[in-house]
Design a protein around this motif. Structure first.
Motif, short mmCIF file in Angstrom:
data_model
loop_
_atom_site.label_atom_id
_atom_site.label_comp_id
_atom_site.label_asym_id
_atom_site.label_seq_id
_atom_site.Cartn_x
_atom_site.Cartn_y
_atom_site.Cartn_z
N UNK A 17 0.83 -1.21 0.00
CA UNK A 17 0.00 0.00 0.00
C UNK A 17 0.86 1.25 0.00
N UNK A 18 0.31 2.30 -0.57
CA UNK A 18 0.92 3.63 -0.53
C UNK A 18 -0.19 4.65 -0.45
N UNK A 19 0.13 5.78 0.18
CA UNK A 19 -0.81 6.88 0.22
C UNK A 19 -0.21 8.11 -0.39
N UNK A 20 -0.95 8.77 -1.25
CA UNK A 20 -0.52 10.02 -1.86
C UNK A 20 -1.35 11.17 -1.31
N UNK A 21 -0.75 12.33 -1.27
CA UNK A 21 -1.49 13.53 -0.91
C UNK A 21 -1.11 14.65 -1.85
N UNK A 22 -2.01 15.60 -1.99
CA UNK A 22 -1.79 16.75 -2.86
C UNK A 22 -2.43 17.96 -2.22
N UNK A 51 -7.40 8.26 -12.88
CA UNK A 51 -7.43 7.20 -11.88
C UNK A 51 -8.67 7.33 -11.00
N UNK A 52 -8.88 8.53 -10.47
CA UNK A 52 -10.02 8.75 -9.58
C UNK A 52 -10.31 10.24 -9.54
N UNK A 68 -12.12 -0.73 -5.98
CA UNK A 68 -11.98 -1.71 -4.92
C UNK A 68 -10.59 -1.74 -4.29
N UNK A 69 -9.63 -1.08 -4.92
CA UNK A 69 -8.26 -1.06 -4.39
C UNK A 69 -7.82 0.34 -3.97
N UNK A 70 -8.26 1.37 -4.70
CA UNK A 70 -7.86 2.74 -4.42
C UNK A 70 -9.05 3.50 -3.83
N UNK A 71 -8.73 4.46 -2.96
CA UNK A 71 -9.75 5.32 -2.37
C UNK A 71 -9.29 6.77 -2.44
N UNK A 79 -7.66 22.16 1.52
CA UNK A 79 -7.49 22.13 0.06
C UNK A 79 -6.58 20.97 -0.37
N UNK A 80 -6.82 19.84 0.22
CA UNK A 80 -5.96 18.68 0.01
C UNK A 80 -6.78 17.48 -0.45
N UNK A 81 -6.22 16.74 -1.40
CA UNK A 81 -6.83 15.51 -1.87
C UNK A 81 -5.86 14.37 -1.61
N UNK A 82 -6.42 13.21 -1.30
CA UNK A 82 -5.63 12.04 -0.95
C UNK A 82 -5.97 10.88 -1.88
N UNK A 83 -5.02 9.98 -2.03
CA UNK A 83 -5.28 8.74 -2.75
C UNK A 83 -4.63 7.61 -1.97
#
Length: 124
Positions: A17-22, A51-52, A68-71, A79-83
């Motif tokens: 797993x990995x988490x991204x933020x922007x 992607x999303x 089913x795998x990414x949220x 003002x932040x989005x996460x993946x």
């Protein structure tokens, strides 16, 4: 000026797993839809793949390949989005880009912005 700055990419083994933020910053009046795109290596001419996406009221949609795998989620106050990416596969390897529609404070005009991208590499 508006900036989108991504973080959280890296190298992970398949199944991990990995988490991204922007985070968006600067001359912001309002942030509307936000999204993550990706571009696979070796295909610089290929269009970036959505992607999303998440709307301002948190309605979401996903590419079939990541359902089913990414949220995707967001924090409007920041003002932040996460993946959040789970059960990663080698074919998820790509540069991931943040994208957002933002109304600027100074002009009250909505523009589309891109981040600089963050590398995600999934080893088999």
């Amino acid at each position: 000026q508006v900036q989108l700055v991504e973080s959280g990419g890296g190298l992970v083994q398949a199944g991990g797993s990995l988490g991204l933020s922007c985070a968006a910053s600067g001359n912001i009046f309002r942030t509307h839809g936000m999204a993550w795109y990706r571009q696979a290596p070796g295909n610089p001419g290929k269009q970036r793949e959505l992607v999303a996406r998440i709307t301002s009221d948190s309605m979401t949609n996903y590419a079939d390949s990541v359902k089913g795998r990414f949220t995707i989620s967001r924090d409007n106050a920041k003002n932040t989005v996460y993946l959040q990416m789970n059960s990663l596969k080698p074919e998820d390897t790509a540069v991931y880009y943040c994208n957002a529609d933002i109304t600027t404070l100074s002009t009250r005009i909505t523009y589309n912005y891109w981040g600089q991208g963050t590398q995600v590499t999934v080893s088999s």
